[in-house]
Design a protein around this motif. Structure first.
Motif, short mmCIF file in Angstrom:
data_model
loop_
_atom_site.label_atom_id
_atom_site.label_comp_id
_atom_site.label_asym_id
_atom_site.label_seq_id
_atom_site.Cartn_x
_atom_site.Cartn_y
_atom_site.Cartn_z
N GLY A 127 0.85 -1.17 0.00
CA GLY A 127 0.00 0.00 0.00
C GLY A 127 0.89 1.23 0.00
O GLY A 127 2.08 1.16 -0.35
N CYS A 128 0.36 2.37 0.41
CA CYS A 128 1.14 3.59 0.48
C CYS A 128 0.61 4.47 1.60
O CYS A 128 -0.46 4.20 2.16
CB CYS A 128 1.11 4.35 -0.85
SG CYS A 128 -0.49 5.07 -1.26
N ALA A 129 1.36 5.51 1.93
CA ALA A 129 0.90 6.47 2.93
C ALA A 129 -0.09 7.44 2.31
O ALA A 129 -1.15 7.72 2.87
CB ALA A 129 2.08 7.23 3.53
N LEU A 130 0.26 7.96 1.12
CA LEU A 130 -0.61 8.89 0.39
C LEU A 130 -0.02 9.10 -1.00
O LEU A 130 1.04 8.58 -1.34
CB LEU A 130 -0.76 10.22 1.15
CG LEU A 130 0.51 10.95 1.60
CD1 LEU A 130 1.12 11.77 0.47
CD2 LEU A 130 0.22 11.87 2.77
N HIS A 163 -5.61 4.23 -2.34
CA HIS A 163 -7.05 4.29 -2.12
C HIS A 163 -7.56 5.71 -2.37
O HIS A 163 -7.10 6.67 -1.75
CB HIS A 163 -7.40 3.84 -0.70
CG HIS A 163 -7.20 2.38 -0.48
ND1 HIS A 163 -8.13 1.43 -0.85
CD2 HIS A 163 -6.17 1.68 0.05
CE1 HIS A 163 -7.70 0.23 -0.55
NE2 HIS A 163 -6.51 0.34 -0.01
N ALA A 164 -8.50 5.81 -3.29
CA ALA A 164 -9.11 7.09 -3.63
C ALA A 164 -10.51 7.17 -3.01
O ALA A 164 -11.21 6.16 -2.94
CB ALA A 164 -9.21 7.25 -5.14
N PRO A 165 -10.89 8.35 -2.53
CA PRO A 165 -10.16 9.62 -2.66
C PRO A 165 -9.31 9.99 -1.45
O PRO A 165 -8.54 10.94 -1.52
CB PRO A 165 -11.30 10.63 -2.80
CG PRO A 165 -12.38 10.07 -1.94
CD PRO A 165 -12.28 8.57 -2.08
N ILE A 215 -5.15 2.32 -8.50
CA ILE A 215 -6.02 3.27 -7.79
C ILE A 215 -7.34 2.58 -7.50
O ILE A 215 -8.08 2.21 -8.42
CB ILE A 215 -6.23 4.55 -8.61
CG1 ILE A 215 -4.89 5.24 -8.88
CG2 ILE A 215 -7.20 5.48 -7.90
CD1 ILE A 215 -4.99 6.48 -9.75
N VAL A 216 -7.61 2.39 -6.23
CA VAL A 216 -8.83 1.71 -5.80
C VAL A 216 -9.84 2.77 -5.36
O VAL A 216 -9.62 3.50 -4.41
CB VAL A 216 -8.55 0.75 -4.63
CG1 VAL A 216 -9.85 0.06 -4.19
CG2 VAL A 216 -7.50 -0.28 -5.04
N THR A 217 -10.94 2.85 -6.09
CA THR A 217 -11.99 3.82 -5.77
C THR A 217 -12.95 3.20 -4.79
O THR A 217 -13.57 2.16 -5.07
CB THR A 217 -12.74 4.27 -7.03
OG1 THR A 217 -11.79 4.80 -7.96
CG2 THR A 217 -13.76 5.32 -6.69
N GLU A 218 -13.06 3.82 -3.61
CA GLU A 218 -13.93 3.26 -2.58
C GLU A 218 -15.39 3.41 -2.98
O GLU A 218 -15.79 4.41 -3.55
CB GLU A 218 -13.67 4.03 -1.26
CG GLU A 218 -12.24 3.97 -0.78
CD GLU A 218 -11.82 2.57 -0.35
OE1 GLU A 218 -12.72 1.72 -0.20
OE2 GLU A 218 -10.62 2.35 -0.18
#
Length: 218
Positions: A127-130, A163-165, A215-218
């Protein structure tokens, strides 16, 4: 004996003058009225800008939903021909649920892994921080789902989930407010690349040669 250093410091103190009785705190000493972003964007516009800038840096950008994430990760590993994969110890297990166990050996981040172990690992999933839209940058800070820094620098292929947004910020000044300054930060803008004096681009020198940004759109 007075040294040159003492003389220089004495001149600086003289130029600064006597200390004020009530010095303002550092964060209020200078008026900072500069803009922290170049535009006001909706979450959809912010996500689109991040994807465009990552693509400009030669990253491969993919869009999916939480339900579609496991199948996408499995496909990206298959497309890359990966036989070995390393993951952080706290990576959500369902991210890897679609990977056929007979096709890919999954290794977890372990302090005892040698550089040779990592160099012979085909891919890494984290994953990532941002992420920062205006610069097309992904930031890792060894937080949840990211593991130690070295697992994202040595393998040749990095699949990074954003994870967006809520993980996407407009600009670097805005993003810094959400980062812990005591953590080590890795800023990624596309696959690792460098150029020599003839401007010949070489990828994979300081990190992964291939970056798949999911990019995973919630």
């Amino acid at each position: 004996m007075t040294t040159s250093r003492d003389q220089i410091l004495a001149r600086i103190r003289t130029a600064l003058g006597p200390p004020a009785d009530h010095q303002p705190p550092y964060e209020h000493a200078i008026t900072r009225t500069y803009r922290t972003t170049h535009a006001t964007r909706t979450p959809r516009e912010r996500t689109a800008l991040l994807a465009d800038n990552l693509t400009d840096y030669r990253a491969h950008v993919h869009h999916t939903t939480p339900d579609g994430l496991p199948a996408l990760i499995a496909r990206l590993l298959a497309d890359h021909g990966s036989r070995t994969l390393i993951t952080p110890t706290d990576l959500p297990p369902h991210w890897l649920s679609a990977i056929p166990p007979s096709d890919v050996e999954i290794r977890t981040d372990d302090p005892h892994l040698t550089h040779h172990d990592l160099d012979t690992t085909d891919s890494v999933v984290t994953g990532c921080a941002l992420a920062i839209a205006e610069t097309g940058t992904i930031v890792l800070d060894t937080g949840p789902g990211q593991g130690h820094r070295r697992i994202t620098l040595i393998p040749d292929h990095h699949i990074c989930v954003i994870h967006a947004p809520h993980q996407i910020h407009d600009s670097l000044p805005q993003a810094l407010l959400h980062l812990d300054p005591t953590h080590p930060h890795t800023l990624i803008s596309g696959p690792s690349a460098t150029s020599d004096i003839e401007l010949d681009r070489v990828e994979g020198v300081h990190g992964p040669r291939t970056l798949d940004a999911v990019i995973v759109t919630e």
